[in-house]
Design a protein around this motif. Sequence first.
Motif, short mmCIF file in Angstrom:
data_model
loop_
_atom_site.label_atom_id
_atom_site.label_comp_id
_atom_site.label_asym_id
_atom_site.label_seq_id
_atom_site.Cartn_x
_atom_site.Cartn_y
_atom_site.Cartn_z
N GLY A 43 127.48 121.38 1.17
CA GLY A 43 128.84 120.98 1.52
C GLY A 43 129.79 122.14 1.49
N ARG A 44 129.67 123.01 0.49
CA ARG A 44 130.55 124.18 0.41
C ARG A 44 130.30 125.14 1.56
NH1 ARG A 44 129.02 123.66 -5.03
NH2 ARG A 44 127.62 125.46 -4.91
N ARG A 45 129.04 125.30 1.95
CA ARG A 45 128.75 126.17 3.10
C ARG A 45 129.39 125.62 4.37
NH1 ARG A 45 123.56 126.51 0.71
NH2 ARG A 45 122.80 124.86 2.09
N ALA A 46 129.34 124.30 4.55
CA ALA A 46 129.94 123.70 5.73
C ALA A 46 131.46 123.88 5.72
CB ALA A 46 129.58 122.21 5.80
N LEU A 47 132.08 123.75 4.55
CA LEU A 47 133.53 123.92 4.46
C LEU A 47 133.95 125.34 4.82
CD1 LEU A 47 134.39 121.92 1.21
CD2 LEU A 47 134.96 121.31 3.56
N ARG A 48 133.11 126.32 4.50
CA ARG A 48 133.45 127.72 4.82
C ARG A 48 133.41 128.00 6.32
NH1 ARG A 48 130.73 128.82 -0.25
NH2 ARG A 48 128.71 129.04 0.79
N LEU A 162 142.95 103.98 19.32
CA LEU A 162 142.89 105.34 18.79
C LEU A 162 141.55 105.66 18.14
CD1 LEU A 162 146.45 105.61 17.19
CD2 LEU A 162 145.64 106.72 19.29
N GLN A 163 140.76 104.63 17.80
CA GLN A 163 139.50 104.88 17.11
C GLN A 163 138.54 105.73 17.92
OE1 GLN A 163 138.24 104.05 13.78
NE2 GLN A 163 140.46 104.23 13.84
N SER A 164 138.45 105.49 19.22
CA SER A 164 137.54 106.28 20.05
C SER A 164 137.95 107.74 20.08
CB SER A 164 137.51 105.71 21.48
OG SER A 164 136.99 104.40 21.48
N PHE A 165 139.25 108.00 20.10
CA PHE A 165 139.72 109.38 20.07
C PHE A 165 139.37 110.03 18.73
CE2 PHE A 165 142.27 107.46 23.37
CZ PHE A 165 142.37 108.46 24.33
N GLN A 166 139.52 109.29 17.64
CA GLN A 166 139.17 109.83 16.33
C GLN A 166 137.69 110.19 16.27
OE1 GLN A 166 139.21 107.12 13.02
NE2 GLN A 166 139.57 108.74 11.52
N GLN A 167 136.84 109.31 16.77
CA GLN A 167 135.40 109.58 16.75
C GLN A 167 135.06 110.80 17.59
OE1 GLN A 167 133.85 105.85 18.09
NE2 GLN A 167 134.61 104.75 16.30
N ALA A 168 135.71 110.96 18.75
CA ALA A 168 135.44 112.10 19.61
C ALA A 168 135.87 113.40 18.95
CB ALA A 168 136.17 111.92 20.95
N LEU A 169 137.07 113.42 18.37
CA LEU A 169 137.58 114.65 17.75
C LEU A 169 136.76 115.02 16.52
CD1 LEU A 169 141.46 114.15 18.04
CD2 LEU A 169 139.81 114.95 19.74
N ASN A 170 136.38 114.02 15.73
CA ASN A 170 135.55 114.31 14.56
C ASN A 170 134.16 114.79 14.97
OD1 ASN A 170 137.51 113.64 12.70
ND2 ASN A 170 136.83 111.52 12.48
N GLY A 171 133.60 114.19 16.01
CA GLY A 171 132.30 114.62 16.48
C GLY A 171 132.31 116.05 16.98
N MET A 172 133.38 116.46 17.68
CA MET A 172 133.49 117.83 18.15
C MET A 172 133.57 118.80 16.97
SD MET A 172 133.59 119.71 20.87
CE MET A 172 134.17 118.71 22.26
N TYR A 177 130.99 122.70 12.88
CA TYR A 177 130.80 122.95 11.46
C TYR A 177 129.34 122.87 11.05
CZ TYR A 177 135.84 121.81 11.32
OH TYR A 177 137.19 121.76 11.54
N GLY A 178 128.53 122.21 11.86
CA GLY A 178 127.14 121.98 11.49
C GLY A 178 126.95 120.86 10.51
N SER A 179 128.02 120.09 10.26
CA SER A 179 127.96 118.98 9.31
C SER A 179 129.18 118.11 9.53
CB SER A 179 127.95 119.50 7.87
OG SER A 179 128.22 118.46 6.94
N PRO A 180 129.05 116.78 9.37
CA PRO A 180 130.22 115.91 9.50
C PRO A 180 131.12 115.91 8.27
CG PRO A 180 128.29 114.59 9.02
CD PRO A 180 127.80 116.00 9.19
N MET A 181 130.67 116.53 7.16
CA MET A 181 131.41 116.45 5.91
C MET A 181 132.80 117.10 5.98
SD MET A 181 131.40 115.09 3.00
CE MET A 181 129.69 114.63 2.76
N PRO A 182 132.95 118.33 6.52
CA PRO A 182 134.30 118.91 6.57
C PRO A 182 135.28 118.07 7.37
CG PRO A 182 132.65 120.61 6.94
CD PRO A 182 131.93 119.29 6.99
N ALA A 183 134.86 117.54 8.51
CA ALA A 183 135.75 116.71 9.32
C ALA A 183 136.15 115.46 8.55
CB ALA A 183 135.08 116.34 10.64
N THR A 184 135.20 114.88 7.80
CA THR A 184 135.52 113.69 7.01
C THR A 184 136.54 114.00 5.93
OG1 THR A 184 133.26 112.89 7.39
CG2 THR A 184 134.51 111.85 5.62
N LEU A 185 136.36 115.13 5.24
CA LEU A 185 137.31 115.53 4.19
C LEU A 185 138.69 115.78 4.78
CD1 LEU A 185 137.96 116.32 1.30
CD2 LEU A 185 137.12 118.63 1.81
#
Length: 305
Positions: A43-48, A162-172, A177-185
């Motif tokens: 997780g820390r590597r992804a945040l960096r 707005l949910q579809s836009f949120q999913q698209a932006l988080n997925g990008m 990042y190589g992980s969904p964790m930073p976007a979730t945080l």
Amino acid sequence: MSAQGRVNGALGARLGDGLAAAAVSFGTGLVLVAALAVLPAGGRRALRRVLPALREGKFPRWYLLAGASGAFLVMSQGVTVALTGIALFTVAVVAGQSASGLLVDRLGLGPGGRKYLTLLRVLSALLTLAAVAWAVSPKLSVAGTPAGWLLPLALPLAAGFLQSFQQALNGMQARHYGSPMPATLINFIVGFVLLCLAWLVKLAVAGGAGPLPPEWWYYLGGPLGCFFILVAAAVVGSLGVLLTGLGMIAGQLLGALLLDVFFPLPGSVITTATVLSTLLALAAMVLATLPWPRAAFPAVLRRSR
């Protein structure tokens, strides 16, 4: 999402303050996702990777504000569910999400790039919406006059859109990042800050909320939101925004059915329409995955690609 809507709606009704319920939900989710992101080495590597991705312009910086959409959805749960019930709330969210899923895929905002609006994809979105309307049709007849619930439904309708836009932006973000964790945080940080600011304004104008309830289950909305955002960010790159949304809608129907079976609210009734409409939504999701010959696309869609 059905369980989160039930929990946040109940907390909003208990506190007498939908904004406070949303802030509590996001706050508990923020604590959990921060621990998941910071404690493990991966997780820390992804945040960096966040700052380098921003410096290199991998995506527009305003993508970081995707959490505002999640905050708006949770706020609408706390404010609306107690007024309209989970059935009408679900119809409004699904209507907005089905429409925007087609739009976001066509614009190519997600990590999967631009996707054609094939007849099967449009038909599957319409069938999903019809399935949800069918599922809640027995409750619509006792929901009161349209004037009593039409205006409150504007909130979940906009939140669903707005949910579809949120999913698209988080997925990008997750792809870079190589992980969904930073976007979730980042989602939870942005959403929590916005909800706290909105609640402070409400506090100054209309006063505070009631005391926090002692029952532990009132605080499950945040962890459920963590799971929702993580899964959406992880799968939207391969499935696309529309299929991700349709899958989650089918899950909402299944979740609502299970909640009504095992944890029914007063007046909850499982009808034949409830079961059959859930099967229709699952069939619509499968329909959207079927191949459609490229030669059969309308010429206007081929030119606009």
